[in-house]
Design a protein around this motif. Structure first.
Motif, PDB file in Angstrom:
ATOM      1  N   LYS A   1      50.526  33.995  51.127  1.00  0.00           N
ATOM      2  CA  LYS A   1      49.077  34.045  50.747  1.00  0.00           C
ATOM      3  C   LYS A   1      48.754  32.519  50.228  1.00  0.00           C
ATOM      4  O   LYS A   1      49.755  31.728  50.013  1.00  0.00           O
ATOM      5  CB  LYS A   1      48.835  34.971  49.588  1.00  0.00           C
ATOM      6  CG  LYS A   1      49.620  34.928  48.524  1.00  0.00           C
ATOM      7  CD  LYS A   1      48.954  35.836  47.382  1.00  0.00           C
ATOM      8  CE  LYS A   1      49.448  35.198  46.010  1.00  0.00           C
ATOM      9  NZ  LYS A   1      48.884  33.975  45.584  1.00  0.00           N
TER      10      LYS A   1
ATOM     11  N   TYR B   1      41.767  42.363  46.863  1.00  0.00           N
ATOM     12  CA  TYR B   1      41.045  41.275  47.842  1.00  0.00           C
ATOM     13  C   TYR B   1      41.682  41.209  49.205  1.00  0.00           C
ATOM     14  O   TYR B   1      41.593  40.043  49.916  1.00  0.00           O
ATOM     15  CB  TYR B   1      40.852  39.989  47.123  1.00  0.00           C
ATOM     16  CG  TYR B   1      40.387  39.881  45.656  1.00  0.00           C
ATOM     17  CD1 TYR B   1      38.934  39.732  45.598  1.00  0.00           C
ATOM     18  CD2 TYR B   1      40.773  40.275  44.354  1.00  0.00           C
ATOM     19  CE1 TYR B   1      38.028  39.953  44.440  1.00  0.00           C
ATOM     20  CE2 TYR B   1      40.209  40.386  43.366  1.00  0.00           C
ATOM     21  CZ  TYR B   1      38.698  40.412  43.328  1.00  0.00           C
ATOM     22  OH  TYR B   1      38.127  40.420  42.283  1.00  0.00           O
TER      23      TYR B   1
ATOM     24  N   CYS C   1      44.371  35.571  40.275  1.00  0.00           N
ATOM     25  CA  CYS C   1      43.733  36.409  38.829  1.00  0.00           C
ATOM     26  C   CYS C   1      44.680  36.311  37.556  1.00  0.00           C
ATOM     27  O   CYS C   1      45.745  35.724  37.636  1.00  0.00           O
ATOM     28  CB  CYS C   1      43.923  37.869  39.481  1.00  0.00           C
ATOM     29  SG  CYS C   1      43.141  38.289  41.120  1.00  0.00           S
TER      30      CYS C   1
ATOM     31  N   ALA D   1      47.013  42.200  40.213  1.00  0.00           N
ATOM     32  CA  ALA D   1      47.585  43.575  40.493  1.00  0.00           C
ATOM     33  C   ALA D   1      48.754  43.341  41.468  1.00  0.00           C
ATOM     34  O   ALA D   1      49.723  44.280  41.635  1.00  0.00           O
ATOM     35  CB  ALA D   1      46.461  44.186  41.446  1.00  0.00           C
ATOM     36  N   CYS D   2      48.778  42.271  42.136  1.00  0.00           N
ATOM     37  CA  CYS D   2      50.283  41.950  43.225  1.00  0.00           C
ATOM     38  C   CYS D   2      51.447  41.731  42.071  1.00  0.00           C
ATOM     39  O   CYS D   2      52.412  42.344  42.494  1.00  0.00           O
ATOM     40  CB  CYS D   2      49.922  40.725  43.882  1.00  0.00           C
ATOM     41  SG  CYS D   2      49.525  39.258  42.951  1.00  0.00           S
TER      42      CYS D   2
ATOM     43  N   PRO E   1      47.561  38.835  49.984  1.00  0.00           N
ATOM     44  CA  PRO E   1      48.959  38.629  50.451  1.00  0.00           C
ATOM     45  C   PRO E   1      49.111  39.284  51.962  1.00  0.00           C
ATOM     46  O   PRO E   1      48.417  40.342  52.224  1.00  0.00           O
ATOM     47  CB  PRO E   1      49.801  39.327  49.483  1.00  0.00           C
ATOM     48  CG  PRO E   1      48.948  39.775  48.403  1.00  0.00           C
ATOM     49  CD  PRO E   1      47.764  39.930  48.862  1.00  0.00           C
TER      50      PRO E   1
ATOM     51  N   CYS F   1      46.575  44.527  46.214  1.00  0.00           N
ATOM     52  CA  CYS F   1      45.657  43.459  45.987  1.00  0.00           C
ATOM     53  C   CYS F   1      44.274  43.932  46.396  1.00  0.00           C
ATOM     54  O   CYS F   1      44.242  44.169  47.596  1.00  0.00           O
ATOM     55  CB  CYS F   1      46.018  42.222  46.605  1.00  0.00           C
ATOM     56  SG  CYS F   1      44.752  41.115  46.607  1.00  0.00           S
TER      57      CYS F   1
ATOM     58  N   CYS G   1      43.139  34.166  48.057  1.00  0.00           N
ATOM     59  CA  CYS G   1      43.668  34.800  46.699  1.00  0.00           C
ATOM     60  C   CYS G   1      43.028  33.932  45.372  1.00  0.00           C
ATOM     61  O   CYS G   1      42.733  32.945  45.627  1.00  0.00           O
ATOM     62  CB  CYS G   1      45.325  34.300  46.431  1.00  0.00           C
ATOM     63  SG  CYS G   1      45.886  34.621  44.860  1.00  0.00           S
ATOM     64  N   ASN G   2      42.582  34.867  44.391  1.00  0.00           N
ATOM     65  CA  ASN G   2      41.796  34.401  43.484  1.00  0.00           C
ATOM     66  C   ASN G   2      42.844  33.777  42.197  1.00  0.00           C
ATOM     67  O   ASN G   2      42.444  33.814  41.221  1.00  0.00           O
ATOM     68  CB  ASN G   2      40.873  35.339  43.011  1.00  0.00           C
ATOM     69  CG  ASN G   2      39.761  35.581  44.144  1.00  0.00           C
ATOM     70  OD1 ASN G   2      39.384  34.640  44.699  1.00  0.00           O
ATOM     71  ND2 ASN G   2      40.052  36.939  44.666  1.00  0.00           N
TER      72      ASN G   2
ATOM     73  N   VAL H   1      48.912  32.087  41.501  1.00  0.00           N
ATOM     74  CA  VAL H   1      49.874  33.107  41.664  1.00  0.00           C
ATOM     75  C   VAL H   1      50.590  32.684  42.771  1.00  0.00           C
ATOM     76  O   VAL H   1      49.984  32.507  44.176  1.00  0.00           O
ATOM     77  CB  VAL H   1      49.094  34.250  41.738  1.00  0.00           C
ATOM     78  CG1 VAL H   1      50.126  35.608  42.342  1.00  0.00           C
ATOM     79  CG2 VAL H   1      48.424  34.645  40.475  1.00  0.00           C
TER      80      VAL H   1
HETATM   81  S1  SF4 Z   1      47.160  38.356  45.420  1.00  0.00           S
HETATM   82 FE1  SF4 Z   1      45.383  39.543  44.786  1.00  0.00          FE
HETATM   83  S2  SF4 Z   1      45.848  40.450  42.963  1.00  0.00           S
HETATM   84 FE2  SF4 Z   1      47.342  38.733  43.257  1.00  0.00          FE
HETATM   85  S3  SF4 Z   1      46.350  37.082  42.252  1.00  0.00           S
HETATM   86 FE3  SF4 Z   1      45.840  37.185  44.380  1.00  0.00          FE
HETATM   87  S4  SF4 Z   1      43.597  38.312  44.524  1.00  0.00           S
HETATM   88 FE4  SF4 Z   1      44.623  38.591  42.565  1.00  0.00          FE
END
Ligand code: SF4
Ligand code: SF4
Lengths: 210, 282
Positions: free
Chosen positions: A126, A111, A69, A73-74, A114, A109, A66-67, A92
């Motif tokens: 995640k 990426y 973000c 989007a999640c 999750p 997501c 997970c980045n 997150v």
């Molecule tokens: S789950 Fe996906 S969209 Fe949500 S913060 Fe992590 S990388 Fe970003």
């Protein structure tokens, strides 16, 4: 405050120690990995008139979790607010006391971070940026485990300063265009790394990463 | 196909839910175009329990989709999330149906109130279709976020509800049905067929043109093609049986087969939908 991951593709050999160390530390079920290493390959070869062969084949690895973000989007689709951005750390996180395990976060997501744990915790799981370790001032498990020192994690300003011009925006295949979720990820590309809209390569280890 | 099988409870919820709420549109048309008399209405209310039971089954299917159903009340915490809106609209419509049937049961449903309530339920049924579609407006899955998704769901509500609505009227022995009702039914059903066919076609062709670093839309679409065929055949056969029931020979067995065909056809189309979940990246 925003924490960011740094990934050096010119160092990564695709050994998956980061993935395994994380899985072991968090004792994850068989079908869940917080960090995954994608093998991206492409190119072709050609037999010339003189019988010699030329090729432009390439392969590189992308270690990603997970980045955390800036425009996740999640969290936008999560109906319960279980998936939320921690105001203190910018990480997150999933609040397991609220999550219904509907899987919308995973669908959204780009990426594929999750995963729905249907065997043990019955909720979305995640990477949480090793939250407990991070607030205790320790480094994340994946970063500590990487034998090639291809990963780093820390406050954005610190990482940016440490790597300077080497750290680029994460606009490389097979990731999505970074403007979609604005991930907290910086990448030092290897020479063969392709832009997000590349059509010459594909992920070849899907069974490992899905 | 892998994605489709992973979302079986959702495919069942959206199928049974669409057919269940859709039937109320035809019951509304019947109530507005006839005066059934007290006994007729009593029988109608009794058999209106059939679609209500289907809606309860749909709700149970939705719960099977959740890993942690006991946390379900928390969906009220993000009121503007697409899924929360979908569930709220569905819940409100089912709530109205329960109130409608309770008032009817206790003889507290005068003609005007009956018409107002059933009209609200019929409009609510269309709203259920729209919001069941909009629940998939996920920007990172363009093939779902397109307008064809709510259009398709409204189509399923209109086309799927016909046979169940006619079956309820048949079970309640409300015959003969007026020409006005028959005409209105055919028009609404045809609109439903056109919307669902457009929706499935548009989804399928859009998916065919998408290639990402992990997915080949054309290959995924080819895998789902048998389901598209099942959808086309079943929904068309169901419509033909409905026309036979309306204009030739109506009987419970024929309409029951038509309901099953509608359910199977829409379920197949829902599998196509979930099977074509193609993210922009990973
Ligand atoms: S789950 Fe996906 S969209 Fe949500 S913060 Fe992590 S990388 Fe970003
Ligand atoms: S699985 Fe949990 S965290 Fe993910 S969207 Fe559903 S409720 Fe939110």
């Amino acid at each position: 405050m925003a924490y960011t991951f740094y990934f050096d593709a010119s160092r990564c050999t695709g050994c998956k120690t980061c993935q395994t160390a994380c899985k072991d530390y968090y004792d994850l079920p068989l079908d869940i990995d917080y960090r995954r290493v994608y093998d991206y390959e492409g190119g072709s070869w050609e037999v010339k008139e003189d019988g010699t062969v030329s090729q432009d084949a390439y392969a590189y690895h992308l270690s990603i979790s997970c980045n955390h973000c800036e425009k996740p989007a999640c969290t936008a689709v999560c109906p319960t607010t279980a998936m939320h951005k921690d105001p203190e750390t910018g990480l997150v996180l999933v609040d397991g006391t609220k999550c219904i395990g509907c899987g919308y976060c995973r669908m959204a997501c780009p990426y594929d971070a999750p995963r729905i744990d249907r065997s043990e915790k019955m909720q979305s799981r995640k990477c949480d940026g090793c939250y407990e370790r991070t607030i205790a001032g320790k480094q994340t498990i994946c970063v500590e485990a990487c034998p090639l020192r291809a990963l780093d994690f820390g406050p954005y300003e610190e990482i940016h300063e440490k790597y300077g011009d080497k750290a680029k925006a994460p606009n490389y295949a097979p990731m999505p265009d970074m403007t979609v979720t604005i991930p907290n990820l910086l990448v030092h590309p290897c020479p063969s790394m392709k832009p997000v809209d590349d059509t010459t390569g594909k992920v070849v280890n899907l069974k490992e990463v899905r | 196909m892998e994605h489709a099988l992973a979302e079986l409870p959702l495919a069942l919820f959206t199928t049974i839910g669409a057919v269940g709420v859709g039937s109320f549109i035809y019951l509304c048309l019947a109530i507005f175009t006839h005066s059934f008399g007290e006994e007729g209405l009593k029988r109608l209310d009794k058999f209106t329990l059939v679609p209500l039971v289907l809606l309860i089954v749909a709700t149970i299917c939705a719960f099977f989709h959740l890993s942690q159903p006991l946390h379900a009340p928390f969906i009220l915490l993000h009121i503007l999330s697409p899924m929360t809106i979908e569930i709220l609209v569905f819940g409100v419509v089912v709530g109205f149906i329960v109130v409608y049937l309770l008032l009817a049961k206790f003889n507290k449903l005068p003609a005007v109130l009956r018409k107002v309530l059933i009209a609200l339920i019929a409009l609510g049924a269309i709203a259920v279709g729209i919001f069941m579609g909009l629940a998939y407006k996920v920007s990172t899955i363009p093939v779902w976020a397109a307008p064809h998704t709510p259009i398709m769901m409204v189509g399923f509500v209109l086309a799927g509800g016909t046979s169940l609505g006619l079956l309820v009227l048949k079970l309640a022995k409300l015959e003969p049905l007026s020409q006005g009702f028959k005409l209105a039914t055919v028009i609404v059903m045809l609109i439903g067929l056109a919307l669902s066919a457009y929706g499935v076609f548009s989804l399928y062709t859009m998916a065919q043109g998408i290639t990402t670093h992990i997915a080949n839309g054309a290959e995924m679409a080819a895998e789902m093609f048998p389901c598209v065929v099942v959808f086309g055949i079943c929904i068309a056969l169901s419509a033909i049986l409905n026309l036979v029931a309306l204009f030739k020979n109506s009987n419970v067995a024929l309409l029951s087969v038509s309901v099953i065909l509608a359910l199977v056809g829409i379920f197949a189309a829902r599998l196509v939908f979930y099977g074509l979940q193609i993210s922009i990246a990973l």
